[in-house]
Structure formats: structure tokens, C-alpha cells
Design an enzyme around this catalytic site. Sequence first.
Site, PDB file in Angstrom:
ATOM      1  CG  ASP A 180      -4.429   5.680  -4.435  1.00 31.93           C
ATOM      2  OD1 ASP A 180      -4.137   4.778  -3.607  1.00 31.93           O
ATOM      3  OD2 ASP A 180      -3.905   6.822  -4.402  1.00 31.93           O
ATOM      4  CG  ASP A 186      -2.802   1.810  -3.143  1.00 34.76           C
ATOM      5  OD1 ASP A 186      -3.793   2.205  -2.531  1.00 34.76           O
ATOM      6  OD2 ASP A 186      -1.841   2.553  -3.408  1.00 34.76           O
ATOM      7  CG  ASN A 216      -0.788   6.522  -5.292  1.00 31.07           C
ATOM      8  OD1 ASN A 216      -0.418   7.440  -4.573  1.00 31.07           O
ATOM      9  ND2 ASN A 216      -1.015   5.307  -4.834  1.00 31.07           N
ATOM     10  CB  THR A 255      -4.961   1.868   0.771  1.00 34.20           C
ATOM     11  OG1 THR A 255      -5.390   1.291  -0.476  1.00 34.20           O
ATOM     12  CG2 THR A 255      -5.087   0.852   1.883  1.00 34.20           C
ATOM     13  CG  PHE A 299      -1.113  11.546  -1.547  1.00 29.23           C
ATOM     14  CD1 PHE A 299      -0.850  12.560  -2.456  1.00 29.23           C
ATOM     15  CD2 PHE A 299      -1.948  10.502  -1.946  1.00 29.23           C
ATOM     16  CE1 PHE A 299      -1.399  12.533  -3.734  1.00 29.23           C
ATOM     17  CE2 PHE A 299      -2.498  10.463  -3.217  1.00 29.23           C
ATOM     18  CZ  PHE A 299      -2.217  11.481  -4.112  1.00 29.23           C
ATOM     19  CG  ASN A 300      -4.040   7.951   0.900  1.00 31.02           C
ATOM     20  OD1 ASN A 300      -3.697   8.141  -0.270  1.00 31.02           O
ATOM     21  ND2 ASN A 300      -3.773   6.837   1.555  1.00 31.02           N
ATOM     22  CG  HIS A 306       2.841   4.649   3.124  1.00 28.28           C
ATOM     23  ND1 HIS A 306       3.343   5.367   4.177  1.00 28.28           N
ATOM     24  CD2 HIS A 306       3.491   5.128   2.021  1.00 28.28           C
ATOM     25  CE1 HIS A 306       4.232   6.244   3.748  1.00 28.28           C
ATOM     26  NE2 HIS A 306       4.347   6.109   2.445  1.00 28.28           N
ATOM     27  CG  ASP A 307      -1.598   2.069   0.708  1.00 24.50           C
ATOM     28  OD1 ASP A 307      -1.654   2.991   1.537  1.00 24.50           O
ATOM     29  OD2 ASP A 307      -1.662   2.249  -0.520  1.00 24.50           O
TER      30      ASP A 307
HETATM   31  C1  BDR Z   1      -0.238   7.116   0.729  1.00 22.40           C
HETATM   32  O1  BDR Z   1      -0.167   7.882  -0.474  1.00 22.40           O
HETATM   33  C2  BDR Z   1       0.127   7.051  -1.574  1.00 22.40           C
HETATM   34  O2  BDR Z   1       1.242   7.516  -2.250  1.00 22.40           O
HETATM   35  C3  BDR Z   1       0.342   5.670  -1.043  1.00 22.40           C
HETATM   36  O3  BDR Z   1      -0.257   4.712  -1.917  1.00 22.40           O
HETATM   37  C4  BDR Z   1      -0.286   5.661   0.315  1.00 22.40           C
HETATM   38  O4  BDR Z   1      -1.626   5.246   0.253  1.00 22.40           O
HETATM   39  C5  BDR Z   1       0.912   7.487   1.635  1.00 22.40           C
HETATM   40  O5  BDR Z   1       0.857   8.829   1.966  1.00 22.40           O
HETATM   41 CA    CA Z   2      -2.565   4.285  -1.747  1.00 23.80          CA
END
Ligand code: BDR
Ligand code: CA
Length: 311
Positions: A11, A16, A40, A124, A165-166, A239-240
Site C-alpha cells: 500500500d 512500501d 496508507n 506490507t 496499523f496493517n 518498517h516494510d
Molecule cells: C505499517 O503501516 C504503514 O504505515 C507502513 O507502510 C507499514 O506497512 C507500519 O505499521
Molecule cells: Ca505498508
Amino acid sequence: MDKRKVILDCDPGHDDAVNILLAGKSPVLDLIGITVVAGNQTLEKTTRNALNVCQYLGLDVPVYQGCGQPMIIEKRNSPEIHGETGLDGPTFDPLTKEKETKHAVNYLTETIMASDGEITLVPTGPLTNIGMAMRMEPAIIPKIKEIVLMGGSYQLGNVSPAAEFNILADADAAHVVFSSGVPIVMVGLDVTRKVLCYPSVVERMRAIDTRAAHLFADMMEFFNKTQKEVFGWEGGPLHDPVTCAYLIDPSVLEVKEMYTEIDHGFYGPSYGRTNCDYFGMSGKTPNTKVAVDIDVEKFWDIIEAGIRNYS
Ligand code: BDR
Ligand code: CA
């Protein structure tokens, strides 16, 4: 050695986009397709961002648009982190690369069914596309080699105290994926919060002075600004790309097998939590390799090598 076939389900989103960069010219990964999901930002924006990144980097990879909303719950986006476009910061040339006409879920089911079990999925974003594909064609499940995903946390969340979040963005889909039986590597906040993209890292990568290096630096300068505003970090957690960094060099992560299940039943304070049975209290067979530590220096070296793969 054969390259490992991967599909990125994403996303974009700044981190990403760095993952696309990392996988795109990796000597050990064969990026066969990109599937896009809302997360996102809206689906239209995340799709446009994936296309822009591929076009900018000269990656001839098909991009498939998938689901624009979660399986059941209301959708949520993250403009406070990723900006109005979902990828604020860099400027792109007019977009000529087009998305494929096939829906991402159809692409996933058809491609995995036609495979011999050699495809690794790298989600991701919210797990809607993957969960939908598993529900639409359950026969794909035993054919998926592995799922290496960014999401969740065995400790603390980032949208709520409990949830990341994901996973929170589509906890029902996450439940489908985590209970599927496919081998899962969960790259959660426990490790991604350790790879903070400090200004010194941005300078190190910009100094490579290629198009890929400037894309990385332009994106991370924006990302760092919003991460500081929202969380107070000096550098944003990248993160990703920990997912593909692990696929490129598994020794970058320490993992521990745990039985993991998703809190998705009712909207309580822990909704969207990845409940990871760290101490084996449930007696249930572990279904997930949970990342518990990361070699930070090695991670940045992998990112630098990924940028240097572009001339
Ligand atoms: C995840 O949420 C999104 O904001 C980032 O792309 C990452 O995949 C982190 O919590
Ligand atoms: Ca992401």
C-alpha cells in the site's frame, strides 16, 4: 542459484516504496508482480504510487490493483504519516506506466494455482488481498511457499496500545491469513522500530548520488518529518523493507516460533492485536516465526546494496 520468486502485496506508502526498490533489482529475488491494496491511502493513490515508483526506477514489473476496502470493517488511511498522495516528498514525471486490467485477487489465485509451490508472498499493507484470495480459492493455500509479512507486534502497537496499523486495518483478513496454515514470518514493530532512518542514514544513502538514492532520500526526508510530528522519533522506522531484507539475508533477523492469533472478534481495546504466545502457554503448535531482534548495521548495509543495484 535460482532467484526466489516473490510477489509484493503493498500500500505505498514510503516504506512500501523502499521495499519495491529493494526487491526490484535484487540478485537473489525475482519480483514477478506487485499487487496493491488500500491502506496508507486510498486504492487509487496507492496504485498510482506503485506505478510511479516502478516507472521512476525503470522496473518492468506488472502492477495489479486489488481491494479498496477491508473485508468487513470500515476503511482507514494514514495521511498523517504518508501525506495527501500517500507518497509525499518526491516528484515524479508524468505517469505513463499502466496498471494491469486483471484484479489483484484474480492474479494471485491464478498465478499461485499455476505455480509449483515456489512463490513467496510479501505483504506490507492490510492483508485484504491475500485473505480474499485464500477465501476465493482455498487450493492456493498449500501452494504458497511462505508469507513474509510486515505487521503486528508481540509487544506494543502503533495505532492503539495493542495493535499495529496493517493488522488493525483489516483484522478479519489477518485472521484468515494467520489461521491458514501457510508458514508465516511476522516482521512486526518489535524489530522495525529498531531501524530508525536517522538523518545520518538519509545522508549516507543520498551520497550514492543515483536516481534510486535520491528517491530514497526524498521519500525518507518527508517520512521522517511526519514520524517526528506524530511519534516524536528523530528518524522514522523503516518498517516494510525488513521483509525483503530478511529474504535477501535471513541472518538479519532473529526469529522465535510462536502460536499467533488475531484479536478480531469484537471491537474491544485489543482489537487488531497479534496475540503471540511467546512462552508457549497455550500448548498450541507454533504457526508463525516472529521476528524478535534485528542486526541494525546489517540492515542498513542491505538497504545500501539495494540502492547500489541501480546504476
Ligand atoms: C505499517 O503501516 C504503514 O504505515 C507502513 O507502510 C507499514 O506497512 C507500519 O505499521
Ligand atoms: Ca505498508
